[in-house]
Write an enzyme that holds these catalytic residues in place. Structure first.
Site, PDB file in Angstrom:
ATOM      1  N   ASP A  14       0.861  -1.170   0.000  1.00  0.00           N
ATOM      2  CA  ASP A  14       0.000   0.000   0.000  1.00  0.00           C
ATOM      3  C   ASP A  14       0.906   1.231   0.000  1.00  0.00           C
ATOM      4  OD1 ASP A  14      -2.342   1.594   0.263  1.00  0.00           O
ATOM      5  OD2 ASP A  14      -2.025   1.691   2.422  1.00  0.00           O
ATOM      6  N   ASP A  16      -0.092   5.000   1.017  1.00  0.00           N
ATOM      7  CA  ASP A  16      -0.275   5.968   2.098  1.00  0.00           C
ATOM      8  C   ASP A  16      -0.177   5.275   3.460  1.00  0.00           C
ATOM      9  OD1 ASP A  16      -0.840   7.912   0.129  1.00  0.00           O
ATOM     10  OD2 ASP A  16      -2.915   7.227   0.052  1.00  0.00           O
TER      11      ASP A  16
END
Length: 260
Positions: A14, A16
């Site tokens: 991922d 963020d």
């Protein structure tokens, strides 16, 4: 391999909160947008104004989800119904897409004002994976993924990118569905059991578990390790550098494919 089970050959990250500290900027942008909407709605209806909670509402309803899904999920938690609208709606529209557009405008303004720097521990880990020849991909629901990677200077470390644009083009369901992570594994020519998922969002670890991936690493930067484990993480770490074995030589500042 680098703190992971032996069968793991590729790593899916991922963006963020895992690679870049933009999760806090996202959360602040969501709060600014939702608070303005909720305050205006309370004023017109004569009811109480209950602000958006970064601590409670952001991880439960928004974090890790595609933008429109995040709007819908939070509004449902407040028993608010709005027209869905369309992606062409302006940021002033009182629709799901309009609110999402407004949030993105706020986010981009905040990013321009503050710049972006990747987490040092994440950069160390990505460099070590590159030196080891491990496959690497970023899997993000953000429409701004490419810009963030480039601004943070880590785009060269992530040869495969599955983001909001790819998801829309290939009709991939967003997290907590595993579709985007499965697409990244396919791009890297790996079976799910050979892939590790790295996530800080509850919806993201749910996606990792639902996809049958070989290992799910919960990245806990805000003190919600128990929730990450409950939603599907195999382990939690405060930073990716923790996975580097003590004494393991780190690659130098230049790496394969790194621009001069």
């Amino acid at each position: 391999m680098l703190g992971l089970p032996e069968q793991i050959k590729v790593c899916l990250f991922d963006l963020d909160g895992v690679l870049t500290p933009t999760a806090a900027v996202h959360a602040a942008a969501w709060k600014e947008m939702f608070d303005a909407f909720l305050e205006r709605r309370a004023r017109h209806a004569g009811g109480p104004f209950v602000p958006f909670s970064v601590r409670d509402d952001y991880p439960a309803y928004v974090d890790g989800r595609p933008r429109a899904d995040g709007v819908r999920s939070f509004l449902a938690s407040r028993h608010i119904e709005l027209p869905v609208g369309s992606p062409a709606d302006p940021p002033t529209a009182q629709t799901v897409h309009g609110l999402g557009k407004r949030k993105n405008e706020i986010l981009l303004a905040r990013l321009r004002a503050g710049g972006i720097t990747a987490y040092p521990g994440s950069v160390r880990y990505l460099r070590a994976l590159a030196a080891a020849g491990a496959g690497r991909a970023v899997v993000s629901s953000s429409a701004n993924c490419a810009q963030v990677l480039t601004a943070a200077g880590i785009d060269w470390l992530l040869p495969v990118r599955i983001d909001a644009a790819v998801a829309a083009r290939e009709h991939l369901a967003g997290k907590p569905a595993p579709d985007t992570y499965l697409a990244a594994a396919r791009e890297l020519r790996a079976e799910p059991r050979q892939a590790a998922v790295f996530e800080d969002a509850l919806a993201g670890v749910e996606a990792g578990r639902a996809g049958g991936f070989g290992f799910v690493v919960g990245v806990d930067r805000i003190g919600h390790a128990d929730a990450l484990l409950a939603h599907g993480a195999d382990i939690t770490v405060p930073d990716l550098a923790v996975l580097l074995e003590p004494g393991e030589p780190e690659p130098g500042k230049s790496g394969p494919g790194e621009p001069e």
